[in-house]
Design an enzyme around this catalytic site. Structure first.
Site, short mmCIF file in Angstrom:
data_model
loop_
_atom_site.label_atom_id
_atom_site.label_comp_id
_atom_site.label_asym_id
_atom_site.label_seq_id
_atom_site.Cartn_x
_atom_site.Cartn_y
_atom_site.Cartn_z
N ASN A 10 0.87 -1.18 0.00
CA ASN A 10 0.00 0.00 0.00
C ASN A 10 0.90 1.22 0.00
O ASN A 10 1.52 1.54 1.02
CB ASN A 10 -0.91 -0.02 1.23
CG ASN A 10 -1.75 1.25 1.34
OD1 ASN A 10 -1.83 2.04 0.39
ND2 ASN A 10 -2.37 1.45 2.49
N LYS A 12 0.09 4.28 -0.25
CA LYS A 12 -0.50 5.50 0.36
C LYS A 12 -0.23 6.69 -0.57
O LYS A 12 -0.24 6.51 -1.79
CB LYS A 12 0.04 5.70 1.78
CG LYS A 12 -0.08 4.41 2.62
CD LYS A 12 0.17 4.59 4.08
CE LYS A 12 -0.02 3.24 4.78
NZ LYS A 12 0.12 3.33 6.23
N HIS A 96 -9.27 1.65 4.93
CA HIS A 96 -8.00 1.79 5.64
C HIS A 96 -8.21 2.72 6.83
O HIS A 96 -8.99 3.68 6.74
CB HIS A 96 -6.92 2.33 4.70
CG HIS A 96 -5.55 2.22 5.30
ND1 HIS A 96 -5.09 3.11 6.25
CD2 HIS A 96 -4.56 1.31 5.12
CE1 HIS A 96 -3.86 2.74 6.62
NE2 HIS A 96 -3.53 1.66 5.95
N GLU A 98 -6.55 5.06 7.92
CA GLU A 98 -6.30 6.48 7.62
C GLU A 98 -7.52 7.11 6.95
O GLU A 98 -7.81 8.29 7.17
CB GLU A 98 -5.04 6.60 6.74
CG GLU A 98 -3.78 6.28 7.55
CD GLU A 98 -2.66 5.65 6.75
OE1 GLU A 98 -2.68 5.70 5.52
OE2 GLU A 98 -1.74 5.09 7.39
N GLU A 168 -5.29 -4.63 10.51
CA GLU A 168 -4.21 -3.67 10.72
C GLU A 168 -4.43 -2.92 12.03
O GLU A 168 -5.20 -1.93 12.06
CB GLU A 168 -4.16 -2.65 9.57
CG GLU A 168 -3.90 -3.27 8.22
CD GLU A 168 -3.27 -2.26 7.26
OE1 GLU A 168 -2.20 -2.57 6.73
OE2 GLU A 168 -3.83 -1.17 7.08
N GLY A 174 3.00 2.18 10.66
CA GLY A 174 3.99 3.23 10.51
C GLY A 174 4.75 3.56 11.77
O GLY A 174 5.43 4.58 11.86
N SER A 213 3.76 -2.37 10.15
CA SER A 213 5.21 -2.49 10.34
C SER A 213 5.78 -3.84 9.90
O SER A 213 6.72 -4.35 10.51
CB SER A 213 5.60 -2.18 11.79
OG SER A 213 5.22 -0.85 12.13
P1 13P Z 1 3.34 0.23 7.61
O1 13P Z 1 3.75 -1.08 6.96
O2 13P Z 1 4.12 1.40 7.12
O3 13P Z 1 3.26 0.12 9.09
O4 13P Z 1 1.82 0.51 7.11
C1 13P Z 1 0.88 -0.48 7.20
C2 13P Z 1 -0.32 -0.06 6.43
O5 13P Z 1 -1.02 0.85 6.81
C3 13P Z 1 -0.63 -0.77 5.19
O6 13P Z 1 -1.90 -0.46 4.72
#
Ligand code: 13P
Length: 252
Positions: A10, A12, A96, A98, A168, A174, A213
């Site tokens: 992903n 983003k 997601h 976010e 997640e 992140g 992560s």
């Molecule tokens: P990270 O792998 O950067 O922690 O992000 C996970 C994520 O949100 C994937 O959609």
């Protein structure tokens, strides 16, 4: 039932078209001989068309990061499933954290988005997961149950079998703070139990991914868990060698 693992990056809000092209030029040769794992990239809308064209015939599927539930209409700034199909995009991540947190995505809208994607033969990756506060308060399963049950409510068993769910935990996204294998397995198994409450046969077919992560160094242990059928990868998906390392761990 053996489920083929899915490793999805992903991106983003990262990568221009040129950056995206550079990525696949480096990534495709790395994964050419890799069997037994499906690979996907969830890219920004602007890079979807070029990426679909430059990965045609390869094993890499290109997905969007959002889709609107309506077929068309006065929804400024939104993208429909028909528009994704028009580019030969393979599916979309939806829900997601976010998007839930910053853009007001609701469980009700996600139920509609799931139906829209499935009716268009597009692959949905539905994201669910609890916050730090919710885990601390012992609410993880209640949150997952609410998110999963509401989103899959309108689906038939046949439709349910076609979705992918990504667990997640928000506190692991992140942050470099990966869930322990026990936490990840337990939550993914719980997600599957909610799918099974609707249709046990379908639940056995659904890939449940872990995200948060994930790196080449921790992927092997996570992916060896019985209810973890792949990974949704943020930061580490920006580098071809890292995403390849995770994909390789899925079949090691
Ligand atoms: P990270 O792998 O950067 O922690 O992000 C996970 C994520 O949100 C994937 O959609």
């Amino acid at each position: 039932m053996s489920r083929i693992p899915l490793i999805a990056g992903n991106w983003k809000m990262h990568k221009t078209v040129e950056d995206a092209e550079d990525f696949v030029a480096a990534f495709l040769p790395l994964v050419q001989g890799l069997e037994g794992v499906e690979l996907a990239l969830c890219a920004p809308f602007t890079a979807l068309g070029p990426l679909v064209d430059s990965t045609r015939g390869s094993k890499l599927q290109i997905l969007a990061q959002n889709v609107h539930q309506a077929g068309s209409g006065a929804f400024t700034g939104e993208i429909s499933a028909v528009m994704l199909l028009d580019l030969d995009v393979h599916g979309s991540v939806i829900g997601h954290s976010e998007r839930r947190q910053f853009f007001g995505e609701t469980d009700e809208a996600l139920a509609e988005k799931l139906v829209t994607l499935l009716q268009s033969d597009l692959l949905p990756i539905l994201c669910v997961g609890e916050s730090d506060e919710q885990r601390e308060a012992g609410e993880t399963e209640a949150v997952l149950q609410r998110q999963v049950d509401a989103a899959i409510a309108p689906l038939t068993g046949e439709q349910l079998a076609k979705i992918v769910v990504a667990y997640e935990p928000i506190w692991a996204i992140g942050t470099g703070k990966v869930a322990t294998t026990e936490q990840a397995q337990e939550a993914c198994a719980f997600v599957r139990s909610r799918l099974a409450a609707k249709d046990a046969g379908a639940a056995e077919q659904v890939r449940v991914l872990y995200g948060g992560s994930v790196k080449p160094s921790n992927a092997g242990e996570l992916l060896a868990q019985p209810d973890i059928d792949g990974a949704l990868v943020g930061g580490a998906s920006l580098e071809p060698t890292d995403l390849h390392g995770i994909a390789a761990a899925a079949v090691a």
